[in-house]
Structure formats: C-alpha cells, structure tokens
Design an enzyme around this catalytic site. Sequence first.
Site, PDB file in Angstrom:
ATOM      1  N   GLY A 128      -9.641   8.114 -12.562  1.00 52.83           N
ATOM      2  CA  GLY A 128      -8.356   8.767 -12.779  1.00 52.83           C
ATOM      3  C   GLY A 128      -8.156   9.895 -11.784  1.00 52.83           C
ATOM      4  O   GLY A 128      -8.715  10.990 -11.947  1.00 52.83           O
ATOM      5  N   GLN A 135      12.751 -17.965  -1.812  1.00 52.94           N
ATOM      6  CA  GLN A 135      13.922 -18.567  -1.162  1.00 52.94           C
ATOM      7  C   GLN A 135      13.691 -20.059  -0.908  1.00 52.94           C
ATOM      8  O   GLN A 135      14.565 -20.884  -1.160  1.00 52.94           O
ATOM      9  CB  GLN A 135      14.204 -17.840   0.163  1.00 52.94           C
ATOM     10  CG  GLN A 135      15.530 -18.200   0.806  1.00 52.94           C
ATOM     11  CD  GLN A 135      16.719 -17.707  -0.033  1.00 52.94           C
ATOM     12  OE1 GLN A 135      16.575 -16.806  -0.858  1.00 52.94           O
ATOM     13  NE2 GLN A 135      17.873 -18.322   0.154  1.00 52.94           N
ATOM     14  N   GLU A 169      -3.310   2.717  -4.214  1.00 55.63           N
ATOM     15  CA  GLU A 169      -4.342   3.169  -3.251  1.00 55.63           C
ATOM     16  C   GLU A 169      -3.710   3.752  -1.986  1.00 55.63           C
ATOM     17  O   GLU A 169      -4.212   3.573  -0.877  1.00 55.63           O
ATOM     18  CB  GLU A 169      -5.302   2.027  -2.900  1.00 55.63           C
ATOM     19  CG  GLU A 169      -5.952   1.421  -4.123  1.00 55.63           C
ATOM     20  CD  GLU A 169      -7.461   1.579  -4.208  1.00 55.63           C
ATOM     21  OE1 GLU A 169      -8.055   2.223  -3.336  1.00 55.63           O
ATOM     22  OE2 GLU A 169      -8.033   1.059  -5.182  1.00 55.63           O
TER      23      GLU A 169
HETATM   24  C1  LIG Z   1      -0.159  -0.460 -11.578  1.00 59.16           C
HETATM   25  C2  LIG Z   1      -0.740   0.779 -10.984  1.00 59.16           C
HETATM   26  C3  LIG Z   1      -2.115   0.982 -10.986  1.00 59.16           C
HETATM   27  C4  LIG Z   1      -2.670   2.161 -10.479  1.00 59.16           C
HETATM   28  N1  LIG Z   1      -4.015   2.406 -10.607  1.00 59.16           N
HETATM   29  C5  LIG Z   1      -4.502   3.650 -10.318  1.00 59.16           C
HETATM   30  C6  LIG Z   1      -5.851   4.007 -10.626  1.00 59.16           C
HETATM   31  O1  LIG Z   1      -6.638   3.189 -11.122  1.00 59.16           O
HETATM   32  N2  LIG Z   1      -6.264   5.276 -10.389  1.00 59.16           N
HETATM   33  C7  LIG Z   1      -5.438   6.213  -9.839  1.00 59.16           C
HETATM   34  O2  LIG Z   1      -5.874   7.358  -9.670  1.00 59.16           O
HETATM   35  N3  LIG Z   1      -4.155   5.908  -9.516  1.00 59.16           N
HETATM   36  C8  LIG Z   1      -3.669   4.661  -9.759  1.00 59.16           C
HETATM   37  N4  LIG Z   1      -2.366   4.338  -9.469  1.00 59.16           N
HETATM   38  C9  LIG Z   1      -1.507   5.370  -8.884  1.00 59.16           C
HETATM   39  C10 LIG Z   1      -1.082   5.084  -7.443  1.00 59.16           C
HETATM   40  O3  LIG Z   1      -2.166   5.243  -6.579  1.00 59.16           O
HETATM   41  C11 LIG Z   1       0.088   6.043  -7.142  1.00 59.16           C
HETATM   42  O4  LIG Z   1       1.192   5.571  -7.883  1.00 59.16           O
HETATM   43  C12 LIG Z   1       0.409   6.115  -5.671  1.00 59.16           C
HETATM   44  O5  LIG Z   1      -0.628   6.752  -4.961  1.00 59.16           O
HETATM   45  C13 LIG Z   1       1.721   6.878  -5.411  1.00 59.16           C
HETATM   46  O6  LIG Z   1       1.770   8.069  -6.103  1.00 59.16           O
HETATM   47  P1  LIG Z   1       3.079   8.415  -6.997  1.00 59.16           P
HETATM   48  O7  LIG Z   1       3.341   7.241  -7.872  1.00 59.16           O
HETATM   49  O8  LIG Z   1       2.883   9.724  -7.638  1.00 59.16           O
HETATM   50  O9  LIG Z   1       4.257   8.496  -5.952  1.00 59.16           O
HETATM   51  P2  LIG Z   1       4.735   9.827  -5.173  1.00 59.16           P
HETATM   52  O10 LIG Z   1       3.572  10.484  -4.539  1.00 59.16           O
HETATM   53  O11 LIG Z   1       5.580  10.630  -6.079  1.00 59.16           O
HETATM   54  O12 LIG Z   1       5.617   9.199  -4.032  1.00 59.16           O
HETATM   55  C14 LIG Z   1       6.958   8.776  -4.243  1.00 59.16           C
HETATM   56  C15 LIG Z   1       7.507   8.268  -2.889  1.00 59.16           C
HETATM   57  O13 LIG Z   1       7.517   9.371  -1.955  1.00 59.16           O
HETATM   58  C16 LIG Z   1       6.781   8.983  -0.781  1.00 59.16           C
HETATM   59  N5  LIG Z   1       6.139  10.174  -0.238  1.00 59.16           N
HETATM   60  C17 LIG Z   1       5.381  11.118  -0.876  1.00 59.16           C
HETATM   61  N6  LIG Z   1       4.960  12.047  -0.008  1.00 59.16           N
HETATM   62  C18 LIG Z   1       5.427  11.684   1.215  1.00 59.16           C
HETATM   63  C19 LIG Z   1       5.306  12.233   2.536  1.00 59.16           C
HETATM   64  N7  LIG Z   1       4.615  13.356   2.772  1.00 59.16           N
HETATM   65  N8  LIG Z   1       5.913  11.579   3.547  1.00 59.16           N
HETATM   66  C20 LIG Z   1       6.621  10.439   3.338  1.00 59.16           C
HETATM   67  N9  LIG Z   1       6.773   9.888   2.119  1.00 59.16           N
HETATM   68  C21 LIG Z   1       6.170  10.493   1.074  1.00 59.16           C
HETATM   69  C22 LIG Z   1       5.784   7.971  -1.272  1.00 59.16           C
HETATM   70  O14 LIG Z   1       5.288   7.170  -0.208  1.00 59.16           O
HETATM   71  C23 LIG Z   1       6.623   7.189  -2.273  1.00 59.16           C
HETATM   72  O15 LIG Z   1       7.437   6.268  -1.581  1.00 59.16           O
HETATM   73  C24 LIG Z   1      -1.814   3.140  -9.911  1.00 59.16           C
HETATM   74  C25 LIG Z   1      -0.426   2.915  -9.876  1.00 59.16           C
HETATM   75  C26 LIG Z   1       0.110   1.770 -10.420  1.00 59.16           C
HETATM   76  C27 LIG Z   1       1.620   1.607 -10.441  1.00 59.16           C
END
Ligand SMILES: Cc1cc2nc3c(=O)[nH]c(=O)nc-3n(C[C@H](O)[C@H](O)[C@H](O)COP(=O)(O)OP(=O)(O)OC[C@H]3O[C@@H](n4cnc5c(N)ncnc54)[C@H](O)[C@@H]3O)c2cc1C
Length: 395
Positions: free
Chosen positions: A123, A345, A376
Amino acid sequence: MFELSKEHEDFRRVVREFALAEVAPHVQEWDEQHRFPTELVPKMGDLGLFGLVVPEEFGGADADFTSLCVAIEELGRVDQSVGITLSAGVGLGINPILTFGSADQKALWLPDLVAGRALAAFGLTEPEAGSDAGATKTRARLDGDSWVVNGAKAFITNSGTDITSVVTVTARTGERPDGRPEISAIMVRAGTPGFTVEPAYHKLGWHASDTHGLSFADCRVPADHLLGERGRGFSQFLATLDDGRIAISALAVGLAQACLDASLEYAGSRQAFQRPIGVNQGISFPIADLATAVEAARLLTYKAAWLRDEQAVGRRGATEVKQAAAMAKLHSSTAAVDATRLATQVFGGAGFIEESVGIHNVARFYRDAKILEIGEGTSEVQRMVIARGLGLPVA
Ligand SMILES: Cc1cc2nc3c(=O)[nH]c(=O)nc-3n(C[C@H](O)[C@H](O)[C@H](O)COP(=O)(O)OP(=O)(O)OC[C@H]3O[C@@H](n4cnc5c(N)ncnc54)[C@H](O)[C@@H]3O)c2cc1C
C-alpha cells in the site's frame, strides 16, 4: 545480445497450457461476477509461478526475472486479472520482503507466499497521494514496542482476499532534519485490530482482481514489523518499482497479443460481401500495424527484462534498467490500449458484446486495457522518468 532461451520458450508453453486449462474456461464467469478466484492461487503456486524469482531456501525456483515476465505475458494473454494477481503478488507482495526483509521476516512470510497459500500486498497510494506518492499522509508512531498506524490507502491490489496474509504500507514515521517527512515501510498482518479492508471497488476492468481501499485507526503492530530501514520506505519502494513496470509491460504484451490473435482469426473467418473481411486493406493493414506494435512492445519488454537480469549479476546499472523499464511500460501500455480499439472495431457489433465467447470476447480486453496506462506509474510519470533520464530538467 538478448534473446529468450529454449528453456524460456518451453516454460512459456507450460504456462500457456495452464492458462488455457485452468483460466480460460472460467474467465467469463469470474469477470461477470467480479469474483477473485482464490482457488486458482495455490494452483499457480504449485506451478511455481509465485516463487520464480525467489531463492530455493524459501521454496522458490531461483529463476531469472525474464521467466516471470514470460509467465505474466502468457497469463495476461488469457486473462488480465489473473496476470495482475501474479504481477502484484510477486512485484508488490514478495519482492519488497525478499529485498528488504530481515531473515526472520523472510522465513515467516515467504514460504506461504511462494506456495500460493497466501498473498501479500503493498500500500503506497493514498486518496491524496498517487503519482506524488511521497505526499503520503498515513502516519506511524512508535509507542513502546509497537507502531501505531493511522491513515488510509487507496486502490491496493491483493489486499482483501481470503488468503491475504500481510499488507506492507508506507507511513510517515517522523520528520527529517531538512523538514521533509521521514517515510518508512511497515508490515501489517491481515486481521490486526484497527486495520479495515474497505469494500471492493466497482472497477471498469480487472473484475477478477482484488482491489480495496484500506484504513488504519490506532492500528498497533509490533515494532519488528518495520520492513527494511526506518526512513527508507519510499526509496525502497522506488527501487522495486522498475521490476513492476517491466512486469506490467509484459502484461500489456499479453493483452496486445490476444487482440492480434483474435483479430487475425476473425478477419479470416468473418464474411461480408461474400468474402472474408480481411480481404479489405481497411481491415488487414491495421492488423499488420498491430502485429508490428506487438513485436516492438515485446522487444522493449524483454530487452528491459534482460537488462534487469544482467543488473542482478552486476553487468548493468540501475539507471539503464530504470530507463528501459519506463520506455517498455509506456510503449506497451499504449500499444495495448490501441490494440483493443482495433480488435473491437474488427469484430464490429460482436466486439461490443460481453456475451461473445472465448477469443471473441474482446470487449473484456477493451475494459481491462486502460489501467495499464495508469497502474505502477501513469504514462505521464513514465515520460517524466524518461525525460529525466535524458538529462532534461523536468520538474
Ligand atoms: C486497479 C488498480 C490497482 C492498483 N494497485 C495498486 C497497489 O497495489 N498498490 C498501490 O500502492 N497503488 C495501486 N494503484 C494505484 C496506482 O498506482 C495509482 O492510481 C497511479 O499511480 C496514479 O495515481 P492517482 O490515481 O492518484 O492519480 P494522480 O496522481 O492524481 O494523477 C491524475 C492524473 O494527473 C497526471 N499527473 C499527475 N502529476 C503529473 C505531473 N507532474 N505531470 C503530468 N501529469 C501528472 C497523472 O498522470 C494522471 O493522468 C492501483 C490503481 C488501480 C486503479
């Protein structure tokens, strides 16, 4: 030179047969019912999949990282949920314990994880800390011989299955002299009072993968559940992330290959205007492009995996692996999403129908693909890593 050995290709066939026999017949049902197939995990353990990169003393095969990628690709070619269960089970569950755990921690947790009797999760992500994972708000305070954990994690894979044994979480454990937070990794045993696994999310795809939010309210764990060094939790995680990115790239290759397999079969058999639809260049040329994209994705993935194996024996550096991992993940996940758009498609109306069976169910892959560009590290984060690797002053 890098290439897959005969042993890798033999192993690929073994995993492919397993996936066709044990996964393919049930995929539709698991997907529709959003059911995590707990019963499959020990079977994957028996095949040795969770222990591929683990030393023999813990029940593993001591094989190379490339073998793990082959397994993830072949499982992912049949079902992405099962592929991510393996990828996260090893990359996020086993790997941090193997790399940073004490002898006692390894002896305690690894044998069951390797056998598929248990799953572990990691986590890092929080409701307000994803790409910016260092902004973690979860806190752990040392109180006597216990850590007291408070906070929340979001989207954690394999964290709430019936056989989840432990979740490692990053938490602020203090402040550094420069004012930045000190972040450590702490292992929380499933069922510890104060540790709540929230209800499973309703996801767009990966329906048969287990994903939960987690919350911690005065959750007390023994002080020796610290994983690795105090204050090194975030950098430890970053160190294992490159492996995870190569693994997700392999998962994406499996998906793109499945879309290619399905599109080829359908383009040759589906008749319109008294001839197979593949006669039309409007169908066959995009499939030729897809085959090229799959080949490129596979090359980038296995080049990165090979570099990772070379790094393990000291012949390549971490910087080179990081760059290759980010490039592989960026390209393969994009190729996978593009592949599903093409496959649906090619299938016309049938591509939009969930009841389409077997190889014809490209709708599931369409839903499963998008997360590959997010988990990731998003594609934007991969670009950030690559640009920094090129020496650009990216913030
Ligand atoms: C099904 C699923 C399984 C997962 N499993 C795990 C797990 O086992 N362990 C774990 O720790 N996490 C897990 N995750 C979390 C996942 O790694 C994160 O969702 C991911 O890293 C993105 O973080 P966020 O969702 O907070 O998006 P945000 O960080 O809020 O990003 C939102 C958008 O803004 C963009 N963005 C943010 N900062 C910048 C920047 N500086 N420049 C340009 N664009 C930017 C991002 O690319 C994205 O498009 C999982 C997620 C899902 C949906």
